[in-house]
Design a protein around this motif. Sequence first.
Motif, mmCIF file in Angstrom:
data_model
loop_
_atom_site.group_PDB
_atom_site.id
_atom_site.type_symbol
_atom_site.label_atom_id
_atom_site.label_comp_id
_atom_site.label_asym_id
_atom_site.label_seq_id
_atom_site.Cartn_x
_atom_site.Cartn_y
_atom_site.Cartn_z
ATOM 1 N N UNK A 258 0.515 -0.744 -0.170
ATOM 2 C CA UNK A 258 -0.037 0.153 0.339
ATOM 3 C C UNK A 258 0.948 1.630 0.220
ATOM 4 N N UNK A 259 1.638 1.041 0.295
ATOM 5 C CA UNK A 259 3.222 2.588 1.030
ATOM 6 C C UNK A 259 4.182 2.803 -0.208
ATOM 7 N N UNK A 260 4.123 1.414 -0.881
ATOM 8 C CA UNK A 260 5.357 1.562 -1.947
ATOM 9 C C UNK A 260 5.319 1.706 -3.570
ATOM 10 N N UNK A 261 5.913 2.513 -3.875
ATOM 11 C CA UNK A 261 5.966 3.094 -5.475
ATOM 12 C C UNK A 261 7.286 2.564 -6.046
ATOM 13 N N UNK A 262 7.214 2.048 -7.703
ATOM 14 C CA UNK A 262 8.239 1.810 -8.760
ATOM 15 C C UNK A 262 8.850 3.326 -8.208
#
Length: 286
Positions: A258-262
């Motif tokens: 939920x709080x991770x981005x590429x």
Amino acid sequence: MEDLNKNQIVLLTVLISFVTSIATGIMTVSLLQEAPVEITRNINRIVEKTIETVTPATILAPSQKEVTTVIVKEEDLVVDSINKNIKSIVRIEETDAVSGESSLYGMGLVVSKEGLIVADRKTIIANNFYKAVMSDETKLNLSPLGVDKQTNFILFKANGTIGEKPNEKNYAFVPVTLSDSDPKLGQTLISIGGDVTNAVTIGRTISLIQKDLTVGTTTTKYLANIETDLATKDLMSGSPLLNLSGDVVGMKISGDTSRSFIPVSLLKKDISTLSEPTKTETVKTQ
């Protein structure tokens, strides 16, 4: 006086002038002390004005520069970052070809003035219709590109406004700025989400997840994920991750936590791959 040489005459003259000056000063002070208040006040004003006139202004040397300190608040940078990207953020709708029902595919970012929009890769159904809802509520037909390629993201090409023939109306696309560097630990980050209207969440980088990449006999590390402490309530597929300069440093995909981005480095790589020539794809418009 006739017995004095030239040097002695000069010294005597200086001595007389000095004594005369002292005597004049003493007499002036005595007279001022006895003079009425109004007269002394006027004299003081004249002296002050004279000093202001003859005092030279401060002149900076050629090597010196006048420095002005400007204090910029973080909240102002946040507002500027959002405003810089607001016209580049779109919401993509998917319409089922059979039932005619529409649903939100996710958010997308304009990445070129020609109308290329990058979004999280989900299942693309060949006969379905896709459209972009721009920041000014304009709706544009979209065609997916690079459907057969193995990437985290997908590109859509805008083909014209709804109800018109493709390319009949030129829309002024405003592309985002993709950052040249990944964020650092502790750096302030901003993300924009929301199903219908824009919702902003602010946080920081709490972890940078690296993975190994092996090519032949060489193994190198690359940034695979950006972990943040952003509130998850309004984050959604395709939510952009911005720094305080308003540059995109990452993007949300549905498969991540939920709080991770590429990171933007992988996003750029996918855009390059998807922009390469591929087999002809069917363009469907409404």
